[in-house]
Write a protein that holds these residues in place. Structure first.
Motif, mmCIF file in Angstrom:
data_model
loop_
_atom_site.group_PDB
_atom_site.id
_atom_site.type_symbol
_atom_site.label_atom_id
_atom_site.label_comp_id
_atom_site.label_asym_id
_atom_site.label_seq_id
_atom_site.Cartn_x
_atom_site.Cartn_y
_atom_site.Cartn_z
ATOM 1 N N ARG A 149 0.835 -1.197 0.000
ATOM 2 C CA ARG A 149 0.000 0.000 0.000
ATOM 3 C C ARG A 149 0.864 1.239 0.000
ATOM 4 N NH1 ARG A 149 -3.492 -2.139 5.136
ATOM 5 N NH2 ARG A 149 -4.473 -3.860 4.055
ATOM 6 N N THR A 150 0.666 2.092 -0.985
ATOM 7 C CA THR A 150 1.448 3.324 -0.999
ATOM 8 C C THR A 150 0.911 4.249 0.097
ATOM 9 O OG1 THR A 150 -0.056 4.467 -2.497
ATOM 10 C CG2 THR A 150 1.690 3.156 -3.525
ATOM 11 N N ALA A 151 1.718 5.234 0.437
ATOM 12 C CA ALA A 151 1.276 6.210 1.443
ATOM 13 C C ALA A 151 0.029 6.930 0.933
ATOM 14 C CB ALA A 151 2.403 7.199 1.711
ATOM 15 N N GLU A 152 -0.015 7.190 -0.391
ATOM 16 C CA GLU A 152 -1.168 7.923 -0.945
ATOM 17 C C GLU A 152 -2.433 7.061 -0.892
ATOM 18 O OE1 GLU A 152 1.882 7.954 -2.340
ATOM 19 O OE2 GLU A 152 2.359 10.042 -1.887
ATOM 20 N N ASN A 153 -2.284 5.759 -1.152
ATOM 21 C CA ASN A 153 -3.458 4.872 -1.017
ATOM 22 C C ASN A 153 -3.967 4.889 0.419
ATOM 23 O OD1 ASN A 153 -3.635 4.080 -3.640
ATOM 24 N ND2 ASN A 153 -2.505 2.167 -3.381
ATOM 25 N N GLN A 154 -3.024 4.939 1.348
ATOM 26 C CA GLN A 154 -3.428 4.966 2.765
ATOM 27 C C GLN A 154 -4.090 6.298 3.121
ATOM 28 O OE1 GLN A 154 -0.431 3.199 5.500
ATOM 29 N NE2 GLN A 154 0.658 2.719 3.621
ATOM 30 N N LEU A 155 -3.683 7.367 2.412
ATOM 31 C CA LEU A 155 -4.333 8.665 2.647
ATOM 32 C C LEU A 155 -5.806 8.594 2.194
ATOM 33 C CD1 LEU A 155 -4.154 11.622 3.552
ATOM 34 C CD2 LEU A 155 -3.355 12.217 1.247
ATOM 35 N N GLN A 156 -6.026 7.921 1.063
ATOM 36 C CA GLN A 156 -7.420 7.744 0.613
ATOM 37 C C GLN A 156 -8.200 6.931 1.649
ATOM 38 O OE1 GLN A 156 -8.023 6.399 -3.447
ATOM 39 N NE2 GLN A 156 -10.226 6.115 -3.132
ATOM 40 N N SER A 157 -7.535 5.924 2.181
ATOM 41 C CA SER A 157 -8.161 5.086 3.197
ATOM 42 C C SER A 157 -8.503 5.909 4.450
ATOM 43 C CB SER A 157 -7.203 3.954 3.531
ATOM 44 O OG SER A 157 -7.773 3.101 4.435
ATOM 45 N N GLY B 232 -6.247 0.714 0.332
ATOM 46 C CA GLY B 232 -5.546 1.366 1.439
ATOM 47 C C GLY B 232 -5.901 0.781 2.794
ATOM 48 N N GLY B 233 -6.665 -0.307 2.801
ATOM 49 C CA GLY B 233 -7.102 -0.907 4.068
ATOM 50 C C GLY B 233 -8.479 -0.385 4.445
ATOM 51 N N LEU B 234 -9.258 -1.243 5.075
ATOM 52 C CA LEU B 234 -10.677 -0.952 5.297
ATOM 53 C C LEU B 234 -11.126 -1.330 6.679
ATOM 54 C CD1 LEU B 234 -12.847 -2.465 2.454
ATOM 55 C CD2 LEU B 234 -12.551 -0.085 3.052
ATOM 56 N N SER B 235 -12.199 -0.710 7.145
ATOM 57 C CA SER B 235 -12.785 -1.191 8.397
ATOM 58 C C SER B 235 -13.848 -2.253 8.067
ATOM 59 C CB SER B 235 -13.397 -0.036 9.173
ATOM 60 O OG SER B 235 -14.715 0.158 8.753
ATOM 61 N N LYS C 75 -16.989 -2.852 8.515
ATOM 62 C CA LYS C 75 -18.386 -2.697 8.122
ATOM 63 C C LYS C 75 -18.571 -2.267 6.672
ATOM 64 C CE LYS C 75 -21.603 -2.143 11.512
ATOM 65 N NZ LYS C 75 -22.597 -1.237 12.084
ATOM 66 N N SER C 76 -17.475 -1.875 6.023
ATOM 67 C CA SER C 76 -17.595 -1.378 4.650
ATOM 68 C C SER C 76 -18.039 -2.482 3.709
ATOM 69 C CB SER C 76 -16.245 -0.851 4.158
ATOM 70 O OG SER C 76 -15.581 -0.167 5.177
ATOM 71 N N ILE C 77 -18.825 -2.086 2.729
ATOM 72 C CA ILE C 77 -19.277 -3.029 1.698
ATOM 73 C C ILE C 77 -18.505 -2.714 0.418
ATOM 74 C CG2 ILE C 77 -21.262 -3.890 0.391
ATOM 75 C CD1 ILE C 77 -23.041 -2.768 2.644
ATOM 76 N N ILE C 78 -18.051 -3.765 -0.232
ATOM 77 C CA ILE C 78 -17.265 -3.582 -1.454
ATOM 78 C C ILE C 78 -18.114 -3.898 -2.669
ATOM 79 C CG2 ILE C 78 -15.326 -4.562 -2.787
ATOM 80 C CD1 ILE C 78 -14.459 -2.784 -0.506
ATOM 81 N N MET C 79 -18.043 -2.988 -3.644
ATOM 82 C CA MET C 79 -18.712 -3.258 -4.918
ATOM 83 C C MET C 79 -17.627 -3.601 -5.919
ATOM 84 S SD MET C 79 -21.642 -0.905 -6.628
ATOM 85 C CE MET C 79 -23.050 -1.542 -5.738
ATOM 86 N N SER C 80 -17.603 -4.862 -6.328
ATOM 87 C CA SER C 80 -16.518 -5.371 -7.157
ATOM 88 C C SER C 80 -16.815 -5.073 -8.614
ATOM 89 C CB SER C 80 -16.401 -6.886 -6.931
ATOM 90 O OG SER C 80 -15.261 -7.396 -7.554
ATOM 91 N N TRP C 81 -16.019 -4.181 -9.227
ATOM 92 C CA TRP C 81 -16.303 -3.809 -10.625
ATOM 93 C C TRP C 81 -15.176 -4.191 -11.571
ATOM 94 C CZ3 TRP C 81 -13.936 -0.092 -13.866
ATOM 95 C CH2 TRP C 81 -12.949 0.704 -13.275
ATOM 96 N N ARG C 82 -13.907 -4.226 -11.048
ATOM 97 C CA ARG C 82 -12.796 -4.603 -11.934
ATOM 98 C C ARG C 82 -12.712 -6.131 -11.939
ATOM 99 N NH1 ARG C 82 -8.190 -0.933 -9.325
ATOM 100 N NH2 ARG C 82 -9.050 -2.024 -7.529
ATOM 101 N N GLY C 83 -13.706 -6.732 -12.554
ATOM 102 C CA GLY C 83 -13.833 -8.180 -12.483
ATOM 103 C C GLY C 83 -14.329 -8.596 -11.103
ATOM 104 N N THR C 84 -14.040 -9.841 -10.746
ATOM 105 C CA THR C 84 -14.542 -10.379 -9.477
ATOM 106 C C THR C 84 -13.457 -10.417 -8.394
ATOM 107 O OG1 THR C 84 -14.027 -12.584 -10.309
ATOM 108 C CG2 THR C 84 -16.304 -11.839 -10.558
#
Ligand code: ACM
Ligand code: ZN
Length: 554
Positions: free
Chosen positions: A371-379, A405-408, A410-419
């Motif tokens: 995970r890049t630092a920037e991905n973690q910033l989005q997280s 970037g890592g998740l808590s 309760k978040s729900i993921i919507m898988s769009w880039r394939g499965t």
């Protein structure tokens, strides 16, 4: 004379003569779980018969009205609303007698809460449902089973004796409409909701914000929709530098959004609003350039693709802005889940931005190889937003990039880039909606001969048969417990190239029929050839509803 009579008789039959009884057929789309029919005996439905229901239950009243409207629309048969008539030919009853035997502590799944039963015999039609939603689903089933009669005088419909039992396979059965790239009026949205309800869909994912237009009124930020909704012109076709020179805009007032929510709820559809953040925000940056890393200026984007202009992750005002927007969003939309987007957020600007880098330092974020630092910033932004929404009793749902970037939990993921994202999320214990682009992106053409269709996105990868073949539980990759995290499936209609309602419905139909069997039916019920055989009748209902559809199917 005899010949003339015979000829008149034949002509009358061809014209959809009504002196002859018409027959109902329960082989509808999506196919109910269980249909047992006896086609040697039938109940005859005709005008003047009554529908009984619990007049003290507002939803039962509404569903009885829906049913009578739909039967009349298809057959001309006028049924009377006779709430208290115990001898009515059609009875809509709430509650399953068998539920009395439920053991203490035994709970029902949400799908079981939608269940209904229909019994058709000499006594007429008995509909039983645990909840009003089941009455609605049963009414839709019978509506789709009705013949479509052209000459509606004195019609009688023979309804073969039947026992039908039904409930959906998945709890989440969604359709997305992108109103950011192109704006559709509330009337068109309502027509789409009617079409979704016909297919048993229960989630309308409303994509309300895009680089190319902000469509949600925020009262505390009046300029946001006023100016953020208007782009100065639009690229003609793909991005080849040709523009139409015509300003394009439109947004939904909060009153209109509430109207959509109400209309959807009456059809048992939840509206999941999406504010796509922190990318896909160029329309907001146009109005508030100080929220971008470079300070702008930023035009509302006039062409397609991914913009690298995103909300600044280091500016505290970004969070203030998001809280204002999401606070009002929660006031308008009662949905338990709020979509926060999260897809396609390039990090070029963040990498070069002193504010973003200072925030990364302050938070102690360092690249860990995965995970890049920037991905973690989005997280970090996601988590702030998640906490804010949690205070309002909402869970977040986001595109599969939010995994990066890592998740808590309760978040729900919507898988769009394939499965892949969906599989990973389920393994991590997150709830998942499957909407893989290669199976469920209905902005792609549905017929091989692309040149003969309206302009669409990309190539021929989502034919109806491909969509129909999708099996969302990923049994090869996920164990039983992990499969439980797959809540359902969604078809997505992005609208870069879809500017008119006729085109919208053409892209949607009949693929939504195919998707509805993925969402509703058990895998062993599915058979594409059999689906195709049932489709002509559904298309007649599309005709009655006045919506366009693709006549071919591959
Ligand atoms: C997406 O299609 N960018 C979610
Ligand atoms: Zn920045």
């Amino acid at each position: 004379m005899k010949k003339l009579f015979l000829l008149t008789f034949i002509i009358a039959c061809i014209a959809g003569n009504t002196a002859l009884a018409q027959r109902a057929d329960y082989n509808i789309i999506p196919l109910p779980k269980q249909v047992d029919t006896d086609t040697t005996q039938y109940f005859t439905l005709q005008s003047g018969m009554g529908i009984a229901y619990d007049a003290s239950n507002e939803e039962a009243v509404r569903n009885a009205k829906f049913f009578s409207e739909w039967v009349e629309q298809s057959t001309g048969i006028k049924l009377a609303l006779t709430p208290n008539d115990k001898k009515a030919s059609i009875r809509m009853s709430l509650g399953f007698a068998s539920d009395k035997k439920l053991r203490e502590g035994e709970t029902l799944t949400e799908q079981q809460q939608e269940a209904y039963k229909i019994n058709i015999d000499d006594n007429g039609i008995l509909i039983e449902a645990r909840n009003p939603v089941g009455l609605f689903r049963a009414a839709q089933t019978l509506r789709k089973a009705m013949p479509i009669v052209k000459n509606t005088k004195d019609v009688k419909v023979e309804m073969p004796y039947a026992k039908i039992q039904d409930e959906p396979r998945f709890v989440y059965r969604g359709t997305l409409l992108d109103c950011g790239r192109h704006f559709f009026t509330v009337d068109v949205i309502k027509q789409m909701l009617d079409v979704m309800a016909l297919h048993g869909c229960n989630q309308f994912h409303w994509h309300l914000t895009e680089d190319q237009g902000w469509r949600f009124e925020v009262k505390a930020l009046p300029n946001l929709a006023l100016h953020g909704s208007v782009r100065q012109e639009t690229t003609v076709g793909p991005n080849v530098g040709i523009y139409d020179g015509i300003p394009y805009g439109g947004y939904y007032t909060q009153e209109q959004c509430r109207d959509v929510v109400r209309y959807a709820a009456e059809r048992y559809i939840n509206v999941v609003p999406e504010i796509d953040l922190p990318g896909h925000m160029q329309s907001a940056l146009h109005v508030y350039p100080h929220l971008g890393c470079t300070g702008g200026p930023y035009p509302v984007r006039t062409y397609w693709g991914v913009s690298r202009e995103v909300l600044c992750g280091g500016n505290p005002e970004t969070m203030t802005f998001l809280k204002t927007v999401l606070g009002e969003l929660c006031d308008v939309f009662p949905s338990k889940i709020i979509h926060i987007g999260g897809d396609e957020c390039p990090k070029d600007r963040w990498k070069a931005c002193p504010k973003c880098q200072a925030k990364i330092k302050e938070l102690g974020l360092v690249s860990d190889g995965k995970r890049t630092a920037e991905n973690q910033l989005q997280s970090y932004i996601n988590k702030e937003v998640e906490a804010f929404l949690a205070e309002r009793g909402r869970d977040i749902i986001g595109w599969d990039e939010i995994l990066e970037g890592g998740l808590s939990g309760k978040s729900i993921i919507m898988s769009w880039r394939g499965t892949k994202g969906g599989i990973e999320a389920a393994k991590q214990g997150h709830r998942v909606i499957m909407s893989p682009n290669v199976y469920s992106y209905i902005d792609h053409p549905q017929l091989k001969d692309v040149a003969k269709q309206p302009r669409t996105t990309g190539s021929y990868i989502v034919s109806a048969s491909k969509m129909y073949s999708f099996e969302p539980l990923m049994k090869e990759e996920l164990n039983d417990e992990q499969q439980d995290y797959i809540l359902g499936v969604q078809a997505n209609l992005w609208t870069e190239h879809v500017a008119y309602p006729e085109h919208l419905f053409y892209q949607l139909l009949p693929r939504l029929g195919a998707m509805s069997e993925v969402q509703w039916c058990n895998p062993e019920q599915k058979d594409f050839e059999y689906f195709k055989a049932r489709l002509p009748h559904l298309k007649k209902i599309y005709d009655l509803m006045g919506v366009k559809y693709c006549t071919g199917i591959e």
